[in-house]
Enzyme design. Sequence first.
Site, PDB file in Angstrom:
ATOM      1  N   TYR A  56       1.178  -1.007   0.123  1.00  0.00           N
ATOM      2  CA  TYR A  56       0.042  -0.015   0.032  1.00  0.00           C
ATOM      3  C   TYR A  56       0.475   1.146  -0.079  1.00  0.00           C
ATOM      4  O   TYR A  56       1.511   1.477   1.343  1.00  0.00           O
ATOM      5  CB  TYR A  56      -1.282   0.164   0.672  1.00  0.00           C
ATOM      6  CG  TYR A  56      -1.817  -1.341   1.203  1.00  0.00           C
ATOM      7  CD1 TYR A  56      -2.623  -1.614   0.141  1.00  0.00           C
ATOM      8  CD2 TYR A  56      -2.201  -1.762   2.410  1.00  0.00           C
ATOM      9  CE1 TYR A  56      -2.752  -2.758  -0.377  1.00  0.00           C
ATOM     10  CE2 TYR A  56      -3.332  -3.018   2.334  1.00  0.00           C
ATOM     11  CZ  TYR A  56      -3.083  -3.135   1.445  1.00  0.00           C
ATOM     12  OH  TYR A  56      -4.440  -4.268   0.847  1.00  0.00           O
ATOM     13  N   HIS A 119      -0.357 -12.570   0.515  1.00  0.00           N
ATOM     14  CA  HIS A 119      -1.061 -10.730   0.070  1.00  0.00           C
ATOM     15  C   HIS A 119      -1.034 -11.608  -1.880  1.00  0.00           C
ATOM     16  O   HIS A 119      -0.425 -11.264  -2.704  1.00  0.00           O
ATOM     17  CB  HIS A 119      -0.183  -9.689   0.204  1.00  0.00           C
ATOM     18  CG  HIS A 119      -1.137  -8.718  -0.223  1.00  0.00           C
ATOM     19  ND1 HIS A 119      -0.952  -7.514  -0.257  1.00  0.00           N
ATOM     20  CD2 HIS A 119      -2.393  -7.911  -0.558  1.00  0.00           C
ATOM     21  CE1 HIS A 119      -2.175  -6.360  -0.382  1.00  0.00           C
ATOM     22  NE2 HIS A 119      -2.626  -6.975  -0.390  1.00  0.00           N
TER      23      HIS A 119
HETATM   24  P1  NAD Z   1     -13.578   0.246   0.686  1.00  0.00           P
HETATM   25  O1  NAD Z   1     -14.790  -0.561  -0.003  1.00  0.00           O
HETATM   26  O2  NAD Z   1     -13.551   0.029   2.456  1.00  0.00           O
HETATM   27  O3  NAD Z   1     -12.863   2.496   0.464  1.00  0.00           O
HETATM   28  C1  NAD Z   1     -12.433   3.575   0.576  1.00  0.00           C
HETATM   29  C2  NAD Z   1     -12.776   4.738   0.315  1.00  0.00           C
HETATM   30  O4  NAD Z   1     -14.193   4.699   0.606  1.00  0.00           O
HETATM   31  C3  NAD Z   1     -11.626   5.156   0.712  1.00  0.00           C
HETATM   32  O5  NAD Z   1     -11.389   5.964  -1.026  1.00  0.00           O
HETATM   33  C4  NAD Z   1     -12.316   6.421   1.962  1.00  0.00           C
HETATM   34  O6  NAD Z   1     -11.995   7.921   1.535  1.00  0.00           O
HETATM   35  C5  NAD Z   1     -13.631   6.009   1.201  1.00  0.00           C
HETATM   36  N1  NAD Z   1     -14.295   6.348   2.274  1.00  0.00           N
HETATM   37  C6  NAD Z   1     -13.991   5.281   3.023  1.00  0.00           C
HETATM   38  N2  NAD Z   1     -15.730   5.996   4.459  1.00  0.00           N
HETATM   39  C7  NAD Z   1     -16.567   6.482   3.419  1.00  0.00           C
HETATM   40  C8  NAD Z   1     -17.771   7.637   3.773  1.00  0.00           C
HETATM   41  N3  NAD Z   1     -17.686   7.588   5.255  1.00  0.00           N
HETATM   42  N4  NAD Z   1     -17.507   8.189   2.452  1.00  0.00           N
HETATM   43  C9  NAD Z   1     -17.452   8.152   1.660  1.00  0.00           C
HETATM   44  N5  NAD Z   1     -15.899   7.605   1.334  1.00  0.00           N
HETATM   45  C10 NAD Z   1     -15.622   6.367   2.360  1.00  0.00           C
HETATM   46  O7  NAD Z   1     -11.878  -0.257   0.434  1.00  0.00           O
HETATM   47  P2  NAD Z   1     -10.781  -0.149   0.756  1.00  0.00           P
HETATM   48  O8  NAD Z   1      -9.696   0.454   0.962  1.00  0.00           O
HETATM   49  O9  NAD Z   1      -9.578  -1.209  -0.705  1.00  0.00           O
HETATM   50  O10 NAD Z   1     -10.818  -1.462   1.385  1.00  0.00           O
HETATM   51  C11 NAD Z   1     -10.963  -0.973   2.625  1.00  0.00           C
HETATM   52  C12 NAD Z   1      -9.118  -2.357   3.629  1.00  0.00           C
HETATM   53  O11 NAD Z   1      -9.396  -3.512   3.069  1.00  0.00           O
HETATM   54  C13 NAD Z   1      -8.120  -1.758   2.630  1.00  0.00           C
HETATM   55  O12 NAD Z   1      -7.539  -0.760   3.236  1.00  0.00           O
HETATM   56  C14 NAD Z   1      -7.269  -3.028   3.133  1.00  0.00           C
HETATM   57  O13 NAD Z   1      -6.796  -2.846   4.340  1.00  0.00           O
HETATM   58  C15 NAD Z   1      -8.182  -4.615   2.803  1.00  0.00           C
HETATM   59  N6  NAD Z   1      -7.961  -4.552   1.633  1.00  0.00           N
HETATM   60  C16 NAD Z   1      -6.847  -6.021   2.028  1.00  0.00           C
HETATM   61  C17 NAD Z   1      -6.998  -6.174   0.318  1.00  0.00           C
HETATM   62  C18 NAD Z   1      -6.161  -7.611   0.424  1.00  0.00           C
HETATM   63  O14 NAD Z   1      -5.247  -8.309   1.693  1.00  0.00           O
HETATM   64  N7  NAD Z   1      -5.958  -7.984  -0.698  1.00  0.00           N
HETATM   65  C19 NAD Z   1      -8.245  -5.954  -0.405  1.00  0.00           C
HETATM   66  C20 NAD Z   1      -8.829  -4.967  -0.624  1.00  0.00           C
HETATM   67  C21 NAD Z   1      -8.470  -4.534   0.472  1.00  0.00           C
END
Ligand code: NAD
Length: 317
Positions: A56, A119
């Site tokens: 990230y 990952h």
């Molecule tokens: P998400 O669906 O959580 O979306 C994040 C986005 O939504 C960001 O731009 C954030 O600013 C916005 N957001 C959050 N709350 C909001 C609100 N109340 N109003 C408007 N916008 C809002 O997607 P993500 O970040 O990809 O997923 C969450 C976490 O899951 C990642 O940070 C990571 O830690 C994990 N993840 C892991 C993997 C993996 O291991 N392969 C893959 C994807 C995600």
Amino acid sequence: MIYHPLGKTGVQVSTIGFGASALGDVFGAITLKTAIATVRYAMDSGINFFDVSPYYGVTLAEERLGNALQGRRHEVLLATKCGRYGYDAFDFSAATISRGLEDSLHRLRTDYVDLLQVHDVEFGSIAQIMEETLPAMRALQQQGKVRMIGITGYWPGLLARMLRQVHVDTVLNYCHSNLLMDDMDTELTPVATELGVGLINASPLHMGLLGGGPVAKWHPAPVVIKDAAAKIVGLCEEQGVRAPIVALSQCLSHTGVASTLVGFRSVAEIDEALLALEGVHEPELMRNIQKIVEPIRNVSWASGLAENQPATHSNSL
Ligand code: NAD
């Protein structure tokens, strides 16, 4: 805050987990000051589970999270990952897993992580991950550098097949259980529940699409998904309800999931997640959202090596 057992690990995680990819500027730049304030506010709100990866922001998210946790690291359960170090940079060899963890520990300013996860397994040889990567992670556990180990990835069916063949503590699936998708529940949730593996659901806003902000340039969703998400956001706005609260509320009420990881970039976003915990009771709105979703439900995109993808995945729309 509500806490759930993380599978059979004996650990209790907050139902809202802090997804730290956004600290690596992957959804747009934020300042270090904002990153630190957001992490500390999350902790003060009862969020005890933080998920990051060297991938990230190519180390930036780990650096910032380590900085923000200084002096308070022992209050949280800290999860990071191994095997993916850049958009196209994968290495699941034992030597890299071990060296990669040392680098992560340095950036996170700690001498252990609570959870180390492979990952994005779909980008590797599954045989190598099971025969080399996971044993290397167990060795790091023996050394006290890691408390629990897990796997992560995009395809719920692939993760479920791996769970049947190898023992891990946790499994993380992303973009397969939210307002737009429910196939995590047909393919993975029953297996994780049966085996007592801690289930982590990630990307409840479909990597931002259901948040209503600008869509990241790299977002891989087909245009029909982006359009459907935009329609849902518009519909909610018309009804005076925030789409991210509706979307998070649905994920947070999922009883099979230990923690839902939300990518936070601000204190205001944490406040909305806390509101979502209270639930949304808008049956007519939910029915209208379902009508938008029905034609595109479970449409996925290509991810990983061809051999690891389902024979038919519906990215052709
Ligand atoms: P998400 O669906 O959580 O979306 C994040 C986005 O939504 C960001 O731009 C954030 O600013 C916005 N957001 C959050 N709350 C909001 C609100 N109340 N109003 C408007 N916008 C809002 O997607 P993500 O970040 O990809 O997923 C969450 C976490 O899951 C990642 O940070 C990571 O830690 C994990 N993840 C892991 C993997 C993996 O291991 N392969 C893959 C994807 C995600």
